[in-house]
Structures are given as structure tokens and as C-alpha cells.
Design an enzyme around this catalytic site. Structure first.
Site, PDB file in Angstrom:
ATOM      1  CG  HIS A  41     -34.955 -40.713 -39.737  1.00 52.55           C
ATOM      2  ND1 HIS A  41     -34.641 -39.641 -40.529  1.00 52.55           N
ATOM      3  CD2 HIS A  41     -34.048 -41.679 -40.033  1.00 52.55           C
ATOM      4  CE1 HIS A  41     -33.572 -39.943 -41.273  1.00 52.55           C
ATOM      5  NE2 HIS A  41     -33.206 -41.162 -40.994  1.00 52.55           N
ATOM      6  CE  LYS A  68     -22.542 -40.266 -43.989  1.00 48.51           C
ATOM      7  NZ  LYS A  68     -23.885 -40.751 -43.634  1.00 48.51           N
ATOM      8  NE  ARG A 115     -33.940 -46.600 -45.911  1.00 46.77           N
ATOM      9  CZ  ARG A 115     -33.024 -45.660 -45.935  1.00 46.77           C
ATOM     10  NH1 ARG A 115     -33.362 -44.432 -46.257  1.00 46.77           N
ATOM     11  NH2 ARG A 115     -31.781 -45.921 -45.642  1.00 46.77           N
ATOM     12  CB  SER A 150     -31.550 -37.795 -44.933  1.00 46.68           C
ATOM     13  OG  SER A 150     -32.102 -38.242 -43.735  1.00 46.68           O
TER      14      SER A 150
HETATM   15  P1  ADP Z   1     -27.153 -43.382 -41.379  1.00 51.02           P
HETATM   16  O1  ADP Z   1     -26.310 -42.337 -42.045  1.00 51.02           O
HETATM   17  O2  ADP Z   1     -26.613 -43.891 -40.081  1.00 51.02           O
HETATM   18  O3  ADP Z   1     -27.684 -44.484 -42.283  1.00 51.02           O
HETATM   19  P2  ADP Z   1     -29.762 -42.204 -41.488  1.00 51.02           P
HETATM   20  O4  ADP Z   1     -30.159 -40.953 -40.816  1.00 51.02           O
HETATM   21  O5  ADP Z   1     -29.767 -42.210 -42.980  1.00 51.02           O
HETATM   22  O6  ADP Z   1     -28.380 -42.552 -40.881  1.00 51.02           O
HETATM   23  O7  ADP Z   1     -30.661 -43.408 -40.975  1.00 51.02           O
HETATM   24  C1  ADP Z   1     -30.664 -43.817 -39.638  1.00 51.02           C
HETATM   25  C2  ADP Z   1     -31.429 -45.129 -39.543  1.00 51.02           C
HETATM   26  O8  ADP Z   1     -32.786 -44.922 -39.915  1.00 51.02           O
HETATM   27  C3  ADP Z   1     -30.921 -46.250 -40.444  1.00 51.02           C
HETATM   28  O9  ADP Z   1     -31.084 -47.476 -39.765  1.00 51.02           O
HETATM   29  C4  ADP Z   1     -31.843 -46.201 -41.633  1.00 51.02           C
HETATM   30  O10 ADP Z   1     -31.940 -47.449 -42.282  1.00 51.02           O
HETATM   31  C5  ADP Z   1     -33.139 -45.828 -40.955  1.00 51.02           C
HETATM   32  N1  ADP Z   1     -34.062 -45.154 -41.873  1.00 51.02           N
HETATM   33  C6  ADP Z   1     -33.806 -44.099 -42.665  1.00 51.02           C
HETATM   34  N2  ADP Z   1     -34.887 -43.776 -43.405  1.00 51.02           N
HETATM   35  C7  ADP Z   1     -35.852 -44.679 -43.074  1.00 51.02           C
HETATM   36  C8  ADP Z   1     -37.204 -44.911 -43.513  1.00 51.02           C
HETATM   37  N3  ADP Z   1     -37.766 -44.167 -44.459  1.00 51.02           N
HETATM   38  N4  ADP Z   1     -37.888 -45.936 -42.943  1.00 51.02           N
HETATM   39  C9  ADP Z   1     -37.281 -46.719 -42.006  1.00 51.02           C
HETATM   40  N5  ADP Z   1     -36.025 -46.562 -41.567  1.00 51.02           N
HETATM   41  C10 ADP Z   1     -35.316 -45.565 -42.088  1.00 51.02           C
END
Ligand code: ADP
Length: 160
Positions: free
Chosen positions: A17, A41, A90, A129
Site C-alpha cells: 500500500h 467486516k 497485484r 493485509s
Molecule cells: P480493499 O479491501 O479495498 O481491497 P485493501 O486494503 O486490501 O483494500 O487494498 C486497497 C488497494 O490496495 C486495492 O486496490 C489493492 O489491490 C491494493 N493493494 C493491496 N496490496 C497491494 C500490494 N501488495 N501491491 C499493490 N497494491 C496493493
């Protein structure tokens, strides 16, 4: 002024992120990182905790602001005057869901909001996450996944 919103759960924020935040901040005048307050959630961190963590980790980026939202993302975009949503990709597995969300949001906003995708830095392609939480719950090493202050807070959650 070109504003973008980077929405997500950030539960917890990872190096993946943070990499997207740094890169998007270079492309826009202002980047609003918005923590999704999703009541369905069961997050590890409260919205306030996630907002505070993100604030601390981005305080050196002058054009990044941290907020939160519940409800429709397009309403948050309207309120903030942002016409671009940033999402990270990803792998192909992210793509189908992201494409559907991007098209839905564009439709809901009468074509006034576009989603732009940044592809992950390959160092973080595997990182999510949920992986961080799973590894930490078994006391595994998460030091390559999240900054030290986040790792400490995550372990505290599982030890309390
Ligand atoms: P959500 O629950 O909205 O998917 P996340 O916190 O999991 O929220 O992710 C927010 C954004 O960050 C999403 O667009 C996700 O694809 C991106 N993201 C999460 N992890 C990575 C990573 N390792 N590399 C690039 N983008 C990521």
C-alpha cells in the site's frame, strides 16, 4: 488541482500500500487516502487506529491527506472534488473484481469518476493485509511486510 482518492481497508497498511501511496502522490497534486469503514467486516484495527497509523507513516508526504468514509465511494469522491480513484493491481486475480468496481463507480458517478490502476512493485506482488494477519496470528515474522511500528501494533492485537 488534480486530486485522487486511494480507498481501501488498510487493515493493516503494508509496504505494498505504501508503495502505491508514494507513486500516486507523485502523479497528483493531492492524494486522499481513504479508509473504508465497512461495518460488515471484522477488522483488526478500528477506523481511527488505521487513520492514525496512515497519518504517521505519510507525514513526510506533503500532498497526502488521510480520511475515512462509509457509504458509496463515489459520494466520497464528490464530497472531496476528486475525479480519479487509485487502485493497486497485484495479479490477474485482482483484475476481475477491480474492473467490475471501476465500471460500477463510473456509472454511479455519471462518467465523472475514473479509476486508474497502478501495478504492484514486484517486491510486494504477493503481499496482502490478510497474509500479514495470518502470519502474525501464528507469531510469524512480518518484518518484510509492514513497517516496524505497524508490526508492533499487529503483534499487540494478537497478544492482548
Ligand atoms: P480493499 O479491501 O479495498 O481491497 P485493501 O486494503 O486490501 O483494500 O487494498 C486497497 C488497494 O490496495 C486495492 O486496490 C489493492 O489491490 C491494493 N493493494 C493491496 N496490496 C497491494 C500490494 N501488495 N501491491 C499493490 N497494491 C496493493
Amino acid at each position: 488541482m488534480k486530486k485522487a482518492i486511494y480507498p481501501g481497508s488498510f487493515d493493516p497498511v503494508t509496504y505494498g500500500h505504501l508503495d502505491i501511496i508514494q507513486r500516486a502522490a507523485k502523479a497528483f497534486d493531492e492524494l486522499i487516502v481513504s479508509v473504508l469503514d465497512n461495518k460488515t467486516k471484522h477488522p483488526l484495527f478500528s477506523v481511527d487506529e488505521r487513520v492514525n497509523i496512515l497519518k504517521e507513516l505519510t507525514e513526510e508526504l506533503g500532498n497526502v491527506r488521510i480520511g475515512s468514509y462509509n457509504g458509496l465511494l463515489v459520494d466520497c469522491c464528490r464530497k472531496e472534488g476528486a475525479h480519479v480513484i487509485i487502485r493497486g493491481l497485484r495479479a490477474v486475480t485482482d483484475f476481475e473484481y477491480e474492473l467490475q468496481m471501476a465500471q460500477t463507480n463510473r456509472k454511479l458517478a455519471d462518467n465523472s469518476v475514473d479509476t486508474m490502476f497502478l501495478t504492484t512493485d514486484l517486491r510486494y506482488a504477493y503481499l496482502s493485509s490478510s497474509t500479514v494477519k495470518e502470519v502474525a496470528s501464528f507469531e510469524g515474522d512480518i518484518s518484510e511486510f509492514v513497517p516496524p511500528m505497524v508490526a508492533k501494533l499487529v503483534y499487540n492485537k494478537y497478544n492482548s
